[in-house]
Motif scaffolding. Sequence first.
Motif, mmCIF file in Angstrom:
data_model
loop_
_atom_site.group_PDB
_atom_site.id
_atom_site.type_symbol
_atom_site.label_atom_id
_atom_site.label_comp_id
_atom_site.label_asym_id
_atom_site.label_seq_id
_atom_site.Cartn_x
_atom_site.Cartn_y
_atom_site.Cartn_z
ATOM 1 N N ASP A 115 0.824 -1.210 0.000
ATOM 2 C CA ASP A 115 0.000 0.000 0.000
ATOM 3 C C ASP A 115 0.859 1.261 0.000
ATOM 4 N N LYS A 116 2.004 1.213 0.698
ATOM 5 C CA LYS A 116 2.928 2.365 0.695
ATOM 6 C C LYS A 116 3.452 2.642 -0.711
ATOM 7 N N ILE A 117 3.734 1.569 -1.449
ATOM 8 C CA ILE A 117 4.230 1.753 -2.818
ATOM 9 C C ILE A 117 3.162 2.427 -3.674
ATOM 10 N N LYS A 118 1.913 2.073 -3.470
ATOM 11 C CA LYS A 118 0.824 2.660 -4.261
ATOM 12 C C LYS A 118 0.637 4.144 -3.960
ATOM 13 N N THR A 119 0.999 4.563 -2.755
ATOM 14 C CA THR A 119 0.730 5.945 -2.341
ATOM 15 C C THR A 119 2.008 6.767 -2.239
ATOM 16 N N LYS A 120 2.858 6.464 -1.257
ATOM 17 C CA LYS A 120 4.031 7.293 -0.971
ATOM 18 C C LYS A 120 5.187 7.114 -1.940
ATOM 19 N N SER A 178 4.893 5.620 -5.345
ATOM 20 C CA SER A 178 4.569 5.344 -6.751
ATOM 21 C C SER A 178 5.362 6.293 -7.646
ATOM 22 N N TRP A 179 5.658 5.864 -8.858
ATOM 23 C CA TRP A 179 6.410 6.724 -9.783
ATOM 24 C C TRP A 179 5.637 7.994 -10.105
ATOM 25 N N GLU A 180 4.329 7.894 -10.190
ATOM 26 C CA GLU A 180 3.505 9.080 -10.444
ATOM 27 C C GLU A 180 3.704 10.103 -9.330
ATOM 28 N N TYR A 181 3.689 9.625 -8.096
ATOM 29 C CA TYR A 181 3.848 10.527 -6.945
ATOM 30 C C TYR A 181 5.256 11.121 -6.913
ATOM 31 N N ASN A 191 7.535 11.406 -9.417
ATOM 32 C CA ASN A 191 7.765 12.306 -10.548
ATOM 33 C C ASN A 191 7.077 13.649 -10.348
ATOM 34 N N ASN A 192 5.846 13.607 -9.863
ATOM 35 C CA ASN A 192 5.099 14.835 -9.614
ATOM 36 C C ASN A 192 5.755 15.663 -8.507
ATOM 37 N N SER A 193 6.313 14.986 -7.498
ATOM 38 C CA SER A 193 6.994 15.691 -6.411
ATOM 39 C C SER A 193 8.218 16.439 -6.917
ATOM 40 N N TYR A 194 8.963 15.806 -7.812
ATOM 41 C CA TYR A 194 10.122 16.485 -8.406
ATOM 42 C C TYR A 194 9.685 17.721 -9.175
ATOM 43 N N LEU A 195 8.664 17.574 -9.997
ATOM 44 C CA LEU A 195 8.220 18.717 -10.803
ATOM 45 C C LEU A 195 7.677 19.848 -9.930
ATOM 46 N N LYS A 196 6.936 19.508 -8.890
ATOM 47 C CA LYS A 196 6.429 20.532 -7.982
ATOM 48 C C LYS A 196 7.582 21.287 -7.319
ATOM 49 N N PHE A 197 8.609 20.550 -6.919
ATOM 50 C CA PHE A 197 9.768 21.184 -6.294
ATOM 51 C C PHE A 197 10.498 22.073 -7.303
ATOM 52 N N PHE A 198 10.637 21.607 -8.532
ATOM 53 C CA PHE A 198 11.287 22.413 -9.576
ATOM 54 C C PHE A 198 10.520 23.718 -9.803
ATOM 55 N N ASN A 199 9.197 23.608 -9.849
ATOM 56 C CA ASN A 199 8.379 24.807 -10.046
ATOM 57 C C ASN A 199 8.551 25.796 -8.889
ATOM 58 N N THR A 200 8.622 25.275 -7.667
ATOM 59 C CA THR A 200 8.834 26.130 -6.497
ATOM 60 C C THR A 200 10.176 26.851 -6.603
ATOM 61 N N CYS A 201 11.221 26.107 -6.948
ATOM 62 C CA CYS A 201 12.562 26.699 -7.094
ATOM 63 C C CYS A 201 12.574 27.749 -8.207
ATOM 64 N N PHE A 202 11.918 27.436 -9.314
ATOM 65 C CA PHE A 202 11.872 28.338 -10.462
ATOM 66 C C PHE A 202 11.132 29.618 -10.097
#
Length: 367
Positions: free
Chosen positions: A339-344, A346-349, A351-362
């Motif tokens: 269940d942790k893999i599905k939520t915390k 998952s590749w979707e989660y 990848n999205n976390s990286y992009l959100k962080f990049f947007n914040t930095c930008f």
Amino acid sequence: MKIGILGTRGIPNHHGGFEQFTEYFAVYAKEQGHDIYVYNSHLHPYKSNTYKGVNIIHAYDPESKIGTVGQFIYDFNCIRDSRKRNFDIILQLGYTSSSIWGWLLPSKPIIITNMDGLEWKRTKYSKNVRKFLLYAEKLAIKTSNYLISDSTGIQSYIKRKYNKNSEYIAYGASVFIPSEKACFSFEDLETNEYFLLIARMEPENNIEMILEGYLKSHSGYPFCVIGNIESTPFGNYLKKKFAKHKGIRFLGAIYDLETLDNLRFNSRLYFHGHSVGGTNPSLLEAMGSHSLIAAHHNDFNYAILEDDALYFKSADDVSELIKNENKKDRLDLIKRNSDKIKTKFSWEYINNSYLKFFNTCFDEKNK
């Protein structure tokens, strides 16, 4: 954003964790509308200039000719090329052979570095090499605008030692779904009747301790070790030490993910002995493969597994786990980990976390 990714041998993945992450993230970020560039070693078998819409930059890599020193030259070539690309963000994955060139990084892009594990703690390195790795760690922190830690343990260490904040973003994995029609078949192994370990053959992965514990247990089930046994002096040492014990099977390196997932899924108990570094990809893969996990008790492993694993600190602990534990009795732990893999994780989660962080930095830079 125009994003450059440095620090891997390239995509598609033919090597390991950072390469697998890069492949997933680069394709994901491209699909979200960003302009993505990944640096590939010229030795990489993939020779095209694009991969699923991601731009590939082939850089000269002399590692095959001159050994490890070639990694430093490859990173130099990547960083030198990045100066002419007009990136908005440069993501560096690791720092071991790149941080000495940090002064050459272009000034315009935001430099974000994933700090990987505590490389200087790895006992496979000599004292002088470990000193250099600690120095390289300091350089990476000094020349980066933002830092990423893939475990809370690394995040705490960076804050404590350097008084620097870092963004916690773990590694990713997928949940393995076994085919109902598929029949498990690998050598003469039977479902739920073998123990398994998958690791690089290095002392800090506690393989020797685990195998000694297995022998103490006098178990009738075989113990399978997957990893390139010939690749390190320690691997050869292990092979010689345990050669006479028929129950211990060194299966060599296996890279096919479906095969590995099936082996993990059908194991009686999966051992994870890693004790240095951040979030280890093989641990997440074991969680996603519905394995009952016995892990070395340390902060890095506990931060991921929490109370959903069995833990050991000695060969005697390993022996007791092997004697007493059965996967069928611990299905609750297995389910919580998947269940942790599905939520915390998952590749979707991720990848999205990286992009959100990049947007914040930008956004912060452009204020």
